[in-house]
Every structure is written in structure tokens, then in C-alpha cells.
Design an enzyme around this catalytic site. Structure first.
Site, PDB file in Angstrom:
ATOM      1  N   LYS A  32       0.871  -1.183   0.000  1.00 48.71           N
ATOM      2  CA  LYS A  32       0.000   0.000   0.000  1.00 48.71           C
ATOM      3  C   LYS A  32       0.901   1.223   0.000  1.00 48.71           C
ATOM      4  O   LYS A  32       1.594   1.497   0.969  1.00 48.71           O
ATOM      5  CB  LYS A  32      -0.919   0.022   1.219  1.00 48.71           C
ATOM      6  CG  LYS A  32      -1.922   1.167   1.148  1.00 48.71           C
ATOM      7  CD  LYS A  32      -2.819   1.234   2.355  1.00 48.71           C
ATOM      8  CE  LYS A  32      -3.904   2.279   2.142  1.00 48.71           C
ATOM      9  NZ  LYS A  32      -3.349   3.603   1.773  1.00 48.71           N
ATOM     10  N   ASP A  34       1.964   5.117   0.020  1.00 48.87           N
ATOM     11  CA  ASP A  34       1.492   6.334   0.686  1.00 48.87           C
ATOM     12  C   ASP A  34       1.763   7.521  -0.234  1.00 48.87           C
ATOM     13  O   ASP A  34       2.775   8.214  -0.096  1.00 48.87           O
ATOM     14  CB  ASP A  34       2.224   6.498   2.026  1.00 48.87           C
ATOM     15  CG  ASP A  34       1.581   7.561   2.899  1.00 48.87           C
ATOM     16  OD1 ASP A  34       0.479   8.025   2.552  1.00 48.87           O
ATOM     17  OD2 ASP A  34       2.180   7.929   3.920  1.00 48.87           O
ATOM     18  N   GLU A 178       3.221   1.483   4.376  1.00 45.05           N
ATOM     19  CA  GLU A 178       1.977   1.865   5.049  1.00 45.05           C
ATOM     20  C   GLU A 178       1.069   0.671   5.326  1.00 45.05           C
ATOM     21  O   GLU A 178       0.312   0.671   6.287  1.00 45.05           O
ATOM     22  CB  GLU A 178       1.223   2.903   4.209  1.00 45.05           C
ATOM     23  CG  GLU A 178       0.043   3.511   4.926  1.00 45.05           C
ATOM     24  CD  GLU A 178      -0.738   4.484   4.072  1.00 45.05           C
ATOM     25  OE1 GLU A 178      -1.415   5.350   4.644  1.00 45.05           O
ATOM     26  OE2 GLU A 178      -0.695   4.384   2.839  1.00 45.05           O
TER      27      GLU A 178
END
Length: 317
Positions: A32, A34, A178
């Protein structure tokens, strides 16, 4: 002129836990990132257009990415990715990216591109050479994307991991990313839809902080703490690491107001100046547990959320 290409909104992930361990074989797992989500439109004439999730044209903002358009000369495409700025350790640094966001002056954008260069992480392709790929399963779209050979100084196609959610979780946690996005291998691309076929799960940090002050809330919260100013004890004194307001219930705000009235002091308890207008200060006795997603370059908490007061660590005597 390039061939007409469709305008495609990004598919969105649902906030949810990782798939159950027994279901891992049906899923792929990605980092994921950021950053700023962007749909990349390459009409095939060497040009490139970046469109944010809000529908804004960000092409001028990130001039170092325009060269990617040359990779699509004579092959039109629409891709999905995230624009990030990588910090010294190689992880995305949203604080640095914020210095790039929203800049529409070409000269200023070019200057910032030298100081804080961005990197485009590509993770999907929705249209290629006149053919829509929206109904194509994720696994096949990923193979098509990998075959395009798009790696370069400002662009990557990061690897994904199939069938090993816990390994992906531990690897991203250790590397300081993240979180994880889980994507069902058979999932189509559904533009603009927050789909359960894609799941995002964030790593959350927890820390105990010392309350050294507060700022008054507005409206219904007038007279109550809208946010508390918090710090960490260090050898040089109590270092202010920001403010926390999110997650506080009205009951907790009233409880804090009673404590902080008793603990009121004329000046800040923090080492070094704290530039917070109209702040109220308190003796650093109250300890709270909060969650947060990381640290800003200035050493402040990112996305802090109140969890609970820690009476077991608080000394009011």
C-alpha cells in the site's frame, strides 16, 4: 494526434482485514503506497496525462513523469498507479510529497522536481492498443503490465505476492510501508467502485504520549479540548510531537477538561518553542495511548488517533 482513449476512474479498495489464511490462494498482495493515486493516460503520440482520483489534471505538477509517454508511442494505454516521493531509506515520504502536490506553475514544478523527484508506482493497466481490459482478471492484467517493460528512473512496476498474505504483511511491516492491498486474482477492474475484491489493510503504530496542553474546540466543543498537545520524554526534555483530536468522544473530552483544569500551568512544559496559537498548558502528568501511521519529516505524528487515557501510567499526586 494519438488515438482516442477512454476516461477511466480508479477502482477503489475497501478497508478490511487480510483475507483468511485458508483463502490466500485466491489473492495477490501488494504494497500500500502512501502517495497520490493517478490514472495515467497515454494516447500513443508520445504525450502523457496524469489524472488524480479527484479528476484533476496533475501533468504539470509532475514534469519528470512526462518522458514515460515516449514509451507508449504507437501504443495507446490507460494505467493505474500511485505517485510517491521516496525518502532516504527508500520508503514513501508523504511529507515530502506534499511539497509537490498542487503546484501548477511549470517553472516552480520543474524546480521542485529537481529537489524532491517523484516516482510512479504502476500496478494496473485498464486499456491497451485499442482494447479495454476492464473485464480481464487481475492476474492477466498484471501479466500484461509486467510485459510492457516500464521500469525507469521515475517509474516502476512493483512486484506482487500471490497466496502469501502473512508474508506480505510481515515484509511490508519490516520495511516500513503503510500497509498491504489484497486483490482477488480473478477480479475485474470496476472504475470508480469501492470493491470488496480489493482490500486495504494498514499497519498501525501505537505509542504512549504525555499530554502537555490543549486547544479549545469549536461549536458544540467550545470550552472543551478540541485536541490535546502531546510529547515524548527525551534526555533533553519533553519533545512536542503534535496534537491529537481525532477519536476523542465527548465523554473523554469532558474528563480531560476536568483533569487539565487541575493541572493548568502558565507556560508550556515542552522543551523548545511550540507555535500553537491560543494553546492552554498543563503539567505533564497525563499519559495517553494513541495510534498513528508514521512520522513527518519534522518529527510529528502522522494521522494520530486517540485510543485511551492510561491511568496506570498517570501520576496526578
Amino acid at each position: 494526434m494519438g488515438a482516442p482513449i477512454p476516461a477511466i476512474q480508479p477502482m477503489l479498495a475497501t478497508s478490511a482485514p487480510l483475507p483468511a489464511e485458508g483463502d490466500d490462494a485466491d489473492w495477490a498482495f501488494e504494497v500500500k503506497w502512501d502517495g497520490v493515486r493517478c490514472v495515467v493516460e497515454a494516447p500513443g503520440d508520445g504525450s502523457l496525462r496524469l489524472v488524480t482520483r479527484a479528476g484533476n489534471d496533475a501533468t504539470v505538477t509532475y514534469p519528470e513523469l512526462r518522458a514515460l509517454g515516449e514509451r507508449f508511442r504507437r501504443r495507446a494505454a490507460v494505467l493505474d498507479g500511485e505517485v510517491v516521493v521516496l525518502g532516504a531509506q527508500g520508503q514513501p515520504d508523504f511529507g515530502l510529497l506534499q511539497r509537490r502536490m498542487g503546484v501548477l506553475n511549470p517553472r516552480r514544478a520543474a524546480q521542485l522536481a529537481m529537489e524532491y523527484p517523484v516516482h510512479l508506482m504502476l500496478f494496473d493497466v485498464m486499456f491497451l492498443n485499442g482494447r479495454p481490459l476492464l473485464a480481464t482478471p487481475y492476474l492477466d492484467r498484471r501479466a500484461t503490465l509486467a510485459a510492457l517493460g516500464l521500469g525507469g528512473p521515475h517509474c516502476s512496476v512493483p512486484a506482487h505476492m500471490e497466496g502469501h498474505g502473512r508474508k506480505a504483511w510481515q515484509a511490508t511491516l519490516k520495511a516500513g510501508y503503510e500497509g498491504v492491498v489484497a486483490k482477488r486474482l480473478a477480479s475485474p477492474y470496476t472504475p470508480g467502485v469501492r470493491s470488496p475484491e480489493w482490500r486495504k489493510t494498514k499497519h498501525v503504530n501505537t505509542v504512549d504520549v504525555i499530554i502537555g496542553g490543549w486547544t479549545e474546540g469549536r461549536g458544540a466543543l467550545t470550552g472543551l479540548p478540541g485536541a490535546v498537545l502531546v510529547g515524548l520524554a527525551e534526555p533533553t526534555g519533553l519533545r512536542c510531537v503534535g496534537s491529537v483530536g481525532s477519536g476523542l468522544s465527548e465523554r473523554e473530552r469532558r474528563e480531560l477538561a476536568r483533569y487539565l483544569e487541575v493541572l493548568a500551568r502558565p507556560g508550556p512544559p515542552f522543551a523548545g518553542p511550540v507555535d500553537v496559537p491560543a494553546a492552554h498548558w498543563g503539567e505533564p502528568k497525563l499519559v495517553a495511548e494513541i495510534t498513528f501511521s508514521g512520522w513527518t519529516p519534522a518529527g510529528h505524528l502522522r494521522h494520530p488517533v486517540w485510543h485511551r487515557l492510561r491511568p496506570d501510567l498517570t501520576r496526578l499526586g
